[in-house]
Motif scaffolding. Structure first.
Motif, PDB file in Angstrom:
ATOM      1  N   PRO A   3      92.885  13.080  92.357  1.00  0.00           N
ATOM      2  CA  PRO A   3      91.597  12.455  92.665  1.00  0.00           C
ATOM      3  C   PRO A   3      90.839  12.009  91.423  1.00  0.00           C
ATOM      4  N   ALA A   4      90.898  12.807  90.352  1.00  0.00           N
ATOM      5  CA  ALA A   4      90.206  12.424  89.120  1.00  0.00           C
ATOM      6  C   ALA A   4      90.795  11.146  88.541  1.00  0.00           C
ATOM      7  N   LEU A   5      92.129  11.038  88.538  1.00  0.00           N
ATOM      8  CA  LEU A   5      92.768   9.818  88.049  1.00  0.00           C
ATOM      9  C   LEU A   5      92.426   8.629  88.943  1.00  0.00           C
ATOM     10  N   SER A   6      92.326   8.862  90.249  1.00  0.00           N
ATOM     11  CA  SER A   6      91.977   7.778  91.168  1.00  0.00           C
ATOM     12  C   SER A   6      90.571   7.264  90.890  1.00  0.00           C
ATOM     13  N   ARG A   7      89.626   8.198  90.668  1.00  0.00           N
ATOM     14  CA  ARG A   7      88.253   7.782  90.368  1.00  0.00           C
ATOM     15  C   ARG A   7      88.190   7.002  89.053  1.00  0.00           C
ATOM     16  N   ALA A   8      88.853   7.534  88.027  1.00  0.00           N
ATOM     17  CA  ALA A   8      88.802   6.883  86.722  1.00  0.00           C
ATOM     18  C   ALA A   8      89.468   5.511  86.763  1.00  0.00           C
ATOM     19  N   GLY A   9      90.630   5.413  87.424  1.00  0.00           N
ATOM     20  CA  GLY A   9      91.319   4.127  87.491  1.00  0.00           C
ATOM     21  C   GLY A   9      90.533   3.086  88.253  1.00  0.00           C
ATOM     22  N   THR A  10      89.933   3.485  89.364  1.00  0.00           N
ATOM     23  CA  THR A  10      89.137   2.541  90.146  1.00  0.00           C
ATOM     24  C   THR A  10      87.911   2.082  89.374  1.00  0.00           C
ATOM     25  N   LEU A  11      87.257   3.016  88.695  1.00  0.00           N
ATOM     26  CA  LEU A  11      86.073   2.667  87.927  1.00  0.00           C
ATOM     27  C   LEU A  11      86.415   1.690  86.819  1.00  0.00           C
ATOM     28  N   ILE A 393      89.479  -5.589 110.539  1.00  0.00           N
ATOM     29  CA  ILE A 393      90.078  -5.419 109.209  1.00  0.00           C
ATOM     30  C   ILE A 393      89.646  -4.091 108.600  1.00  0.00           C
ATOM     31  N   ALA A 394      88.353  -3.764 108.729  1.00  0.00           N
ATOM     32  CA  ALA A 394      87.845  -2.509 108.172  1.00  0.00           C
ATOM     33  C   ALA A 394      88.478  -1.300 108.839  1.00  0.00           C
ATOM     34  N   LEU A 395      88.684  -1.345 110.155  1.00  0.00           N
ATOM     35  CA  LEU A 395      89.290  -0.222 110.862  1.00  0.00           C
ATOM     36  C   LEU A 395      90.721   0.011 110.399  1.00  0.00           C
ATOM     37  N   CYS A 396      91.498  -1.048 110.278  1.00  0.00           N
ATOM     38  CA  CYS A 396      92.895  -0.901 109.826  1.00  0.00           C
ATOM     39  C   CYS A 396      92.949  -0.353 108.402  1.00  0.00           C
ATOM     40  N   LEU A 397      92.141  -0.911 107.515  1.00  0.00           N
ATOM     41  CA  LEU A 397      92.139  -0.425 106.133  1.00  0.00           C
ATOM     42  C   LEU A 397      91.616   0.997 106.046  1.00  0.00           C
ATOM     43  N   GLY A 398      90.582   1.313 106.841  1.00  0.00           N
ATOM     44  CA  GLY A 398      90.023   2.660 106.805  1.00  0.00           C
ATOM     45  C   GLY A 398      91.020   3.715 107.249  1.00  0.00           C
ATOM     46  N   LEU A 399      91.766   3.443 108.330  1.00  0.00           N
ATOM     47  CA  LEU A 399      92.778   4.392 108.784  1.00  0.00           C
ATOM     48  C   LEU A 399      93.896   4.532 107.759  1.00  0.00           C
ATOM     49  N   LEU A 400      94.323   3.414 107.188  1.00  0.00           N
ATOM     50  CA  LEU A 400      95.416   3.453 106.219  1.00  0.00           C
ATOM     51  C   LEU A 400      95.026   4.231 104.964  1.00  0.00           C
ATOM     52  N   MET A 401      93.865   3.924 104.394  1.00  0.00           N
ATOM     53  CA  MET A 401      93.449   4.583 103.155  1.00  0.00           C
ATOM     54  C   MET A 401      93.008   6.022 103.406  1.00  0.00           C
ATOM     55  N   GLY A 402      92.447   6.303 104.578  1.00  0.00           N
ATOM     56  CA  GLY A 402      92.011   7.655 104.870  1.00  0.00           C
ATOM     57  C   GLY A 402      93.151   8.634 105.067  1.00  0.00           C
ATOM     58  N   MET A 403      94.349   8.136 105.365  1.00  0.00           N
ATOM     59  CA  MET A 403      95.506   9.016 105.517  1.00  0.00           C
ATOM     60  C   MET A 403      96.007   9.552 104.186  1.00  0.00           C
ATOM     61  N   VAL A 404      95.631   8.917 103.091  1.00  0.00           N
ATOM     62  CA  VAL A 404      96.045   9.370 101.754  1.00  0.00           C
ATOM     63  C   VAL A 404      94.783   9.599 100.916  1.00  0.00           C
ATOM     64  N   PRO A 405      93.955  10.573 101.287  1.00  0.00           N
ATOM     65  CA  PRO A 405      92.637  10.698 100.653  1.00  0.00           C
ATOM     66  C   PRO A 405      92.692  11.051  99.175  1.00  0.00           C
ATOM     67  N   ARG A 406      93.677  11.864  98.755  1.00  0.00           N
ATOM     68  CA  ARG A 406      93.729  12.252  97.348  1.00  0.00           C
ATOM     69  C   ARG A 406      94.041  11.052  96.461  1.00  0.00           C
ATOM     70  N   LEU A 407      94.848  10.134  96.963  1.00  0.00           N
ATOM     71  CA  LEU A 407      95.193   8.955  96.185  1.00  0.00           C
ATOM     72  C   LEU A 407      94.085   7.909  96.207  1.00  0.00           C
ATOM     73  N   SER A 408      93.368   7.809  97.332  1.00  0.00           N
ATOM     74  CA  SER A 408      92.386   6.741  97.507  1.00  0.00           C
ATOM     75  C   SER A 408      90.950   7.191  97.336  1.00  0.00           C
ATOM     76  N   ILE A 409      90.732   8.467  96.956  1.00  0.00           N
ATOM     77  CA  ILE A 409      89.364   8.976  96.910  1.00  0.00           C
ATOM     78  C   ILE A 409      88.490   8.177  95.946  1.00  0.00           C
ATOM     79  N   GLY A 410      89.042   7.802  94.791  1.00  0.00           N
ATOM     80  CA  GLY A 410      88.249   7.027  93.837  1.00  0.00           C
ATOM     81  C   GLY A 410      87.882   5.662  94.378  1.00  0.00           C
ATOM     82  N   LEU A 411      88.865   4.985  95.001  1.00  0.00           N
ATOM     83  CA  LEU A 411      88.599   3.672  95.570  1.00  0.00           C
ATOM     84  C   LEU A 411      87.588   3.765  96.703  1.00  0.00           C
TER      85      LEU A 411
END
Length: 566
Positions: A3-11, A393-411
């Motif tokens: 999660p820390a790497l995800s936050r830093a990379g997204t920022l 579009i938001a619903l599809c992306l939200g379900l997809l990204m929410g299934m991998v929260p540790r990877l997408s937490i920063g985004l």
């Protein structure tokens, strides 16, 4: 670590995009700065070259971005290209103003949410059915902040004289913007809290506690603690939106907040001020997101790691067929409004300016003499159609990204920190203002709350006994997601998405209102509001009709969401 790497990379990615805005836009920053400093004089090549050399633009975006990041390490956030003053001090002062406004607006939202969810709590404590009433919450959610700001300004400042209309000199200046900003958030939070309370009252431990003679006050505290964890990401999102997303409110009331400061910096192409403001917004959002997650984990306690969360039984009883009357009535009203005005011309200025309503002109004319009814009817197709598309579009992306929260937490957290207006500024820089640009801008940020909700529900689903033990029994991760986790999250997230449909429509209308969406003379509801807002005292009906249409759309979304209960 992930999660820390995800936050830093997204920022870093977002700040890199911001740093390249002058080059993405295709406009020469040196020419914009010369116009800001010297007026509309024709710049000479020598003057433009001197400006580029002074600002370091001649070295290209990557060198310029690297120099800015190196300055951050030294504590130097840069100086304004327009005023020549250091940008950090001014942006911190604007952030303090936004924090004050956020605190007041969040207090309004909590009071509003409490009043909406209180009947659900009382019915549950007395053993009665805990159906949530969504009409009030939907109406509040459907009220656009910029429209509330304008109405409050006219009614309470101009007509009644109770509060000052503009400025930021004391607490009397906080009341109206806090109400305008807090009521829609309170409607959304109250609806979500009511749904969470209703679900908690269907869990088996409620009956056990009641049979054991535990007091209703203690049960109420336990139900609130059980319901709040899934809402913490949404509460954090609402707080972030109140900090940086209140651009329209700050603009109407002339509040020197951070959102208004960043919008001004973007309009002036003042890159150092824009970078500093966006960085503060993102850091503020990350801090709120981390705090909300820590509170959620603390509320869940050891049950989160022990797989001991109670299971909410499915609602086996079919919904009352009478509930279909509400969406049917709303659809008929919207369809009647559209069919009533569809044969009329929305572009021809054939009437007197601000002509009063009459038999030939049911809703009157706008400031250019165009038929307001025709413009609202024709604008329904673009506003509702784009909102439905963006919600899907938001619903599809939200379900997809929410299934991998540790990877997408920063985004997720960075995207939640980005109000649609900021995303629209980037989109406009690349595509120019257009309806399609507004759709892209809203879609790129609307998925984040749904992803946060999905991630919270996935974490709770994995902690339930029958799901926690599935990997031990040889169930693979893909099958576990498909058969066990996705059915747990699909219905509530879909209801959440439908609840956000009017908010997405309002976001699209707000971009049109601010000149970042559809362009004149398109009959888009945001443009209709923007055109009529200066004449709200002389033609209030023409201003209120788009808001009434959006409120109907909100009631439609909430009533359909109620029909999706399992």
């Amino acid at each position: 670590m992930l999660p820390a790497l995800s936050r830093a990379g997204t920022l870093c990615a977002v700040m890199g995009l911001v740093g390249m805005l002058p080059w993405i836009s295709g406009r020469d920053p040196a020419a914009s700065l010369l116009r800001a400093r010297m007026g509309e004089q024709t710049p000479t090549p020598e003057a433009l070259a001197a400006i580029r050399a002074q600002l370091g633009l001649a070295d290209g975006p990557w060198v310029h971005l690297g120099q800015w990041l190196a300055g951050l390490v030294r504590g130097d956030w840069g100086v304004s290209w327009i005023s020549g003053a250091p940008v950090l001090e001014g942006m911190l002062g604007a952030l303090a103003v936004s924090w004050t406004l956020m605190a007041a607006a969040f207090g309004v939202a909590l009071c509003c949410a409490g009043l909406i969810a209180l009947p659900v709590l009382l019915r549950g404590l007395h053993g009665r059915p805990t159906q949530t009433a969504g009409v009030l919450a939907a109406t509040l959610t459907a009220l656009p902040e910029f429209m509330l700001s304008a109405l409050f300004l006219v009614v309470f400042s101009v007509w009644l004289g109770w509060f000052p209309p503009y400025g930021w000199q004391g607490w009397s200046h906080v009341v109206l913007p806090a109400l305008a900003l807090g009521l829609p958030g309170g409607g959304l939070l109250g609806r979500l809290l009511g749904q969470a309370l209703a679900a908690s009252f269907h869990e088996a431990w409620i009956a056990s506690w009641a049979c054991a003679g535990i007091s209703r006050a203690r049960i109420a505290r336990a139900v609130l603690r059980r319901s709040l964890p899934a809402l913490m990401p949404q509460i954090g999102m609402i707080m972030v939106a109140m900090t940086g997303g209140a651009i329209a409110v700050e603009k109407v009331f002339s509040i020197p907040g951070l959102g208004r400061a960043v919008l001004g910096a973007a309009s002036a192409q003042d890159l150092p001020a824009l970078q500093a403001g966006l960085l503060l917004l993102l850091l503020n959002a990350l801090a709120i997101g981390i705090l909300a997650n820590l509170i959620r984990v603390a509320l869940l306690g050891r049950a989160l790691t022990l797989g001991a969360l109670p299971v909410t039984p499915p609602q086996s009883a079919p919904p009352d067929r009478r509930l279909w009357l509400v969406p049917l009535l709303v659809v008929l009203l919207l369809a009647g409004l559209v069919l009533w005005g569809l044969p009329r011309d929305p572009f021809s200025a054939q009437y007197l300016r601000l002509q009063a309503p009459g038999p030939a002109l049911p809703l009157g004319a706008d400031g250019l003499g165009r038929d307001v009814l025709a413009r609202i009817a024709h604008g329904a197709f673009s506003t509702i159609g784009m909102a439905v598309l963006a919600t899907g579009i938001a619903l599809c992306l939200g379900l997809l990204m929410g299934m991998v929260p540790r990877l997408s937490i920063g985004l997720i957290e960075v995207t939640k920190a980005t109000p649609p207006t900021m995303a629209a500024l980037v989109t406009v820089a690349a595509m120019g203002p257009s309806a399609m640009g507004a759709l892209v801008a809203v879609s790129t940020v609307a998925w984040a709350p749904l992803a946060a909700h999905t991630a919270a529900l996935v974490a709770e689903a994995r902690a339930k006994p029958h799901i926690a033990i599935a990997p031990v029994l040889g169930v693979g991760p893909l099958r576990l997601i498909q058969r066990s986790i996705l059915p747990e999250v699909l219905a509530p997230v879909t209801r959440h998405a439908m609840l956000r449909l009017p908010g997405i429509a309002l976001a699209l209308a707000a971009l049109g209102f601010l000149g970042l969406g559809a362009r004149p003379p398109a009959p888009e509801w945001g443009l209709v509001l923007a055109d009529m807002l200066p004449y709200v005292e002389r033609a209030p009906l023409a201003v209120l009709m788009p808001v009434a249409a959006l409120a109907l759309l909100s009631v439609l979304g909430v009533s359909l969401a109620a029909l999706l209960r399992r």
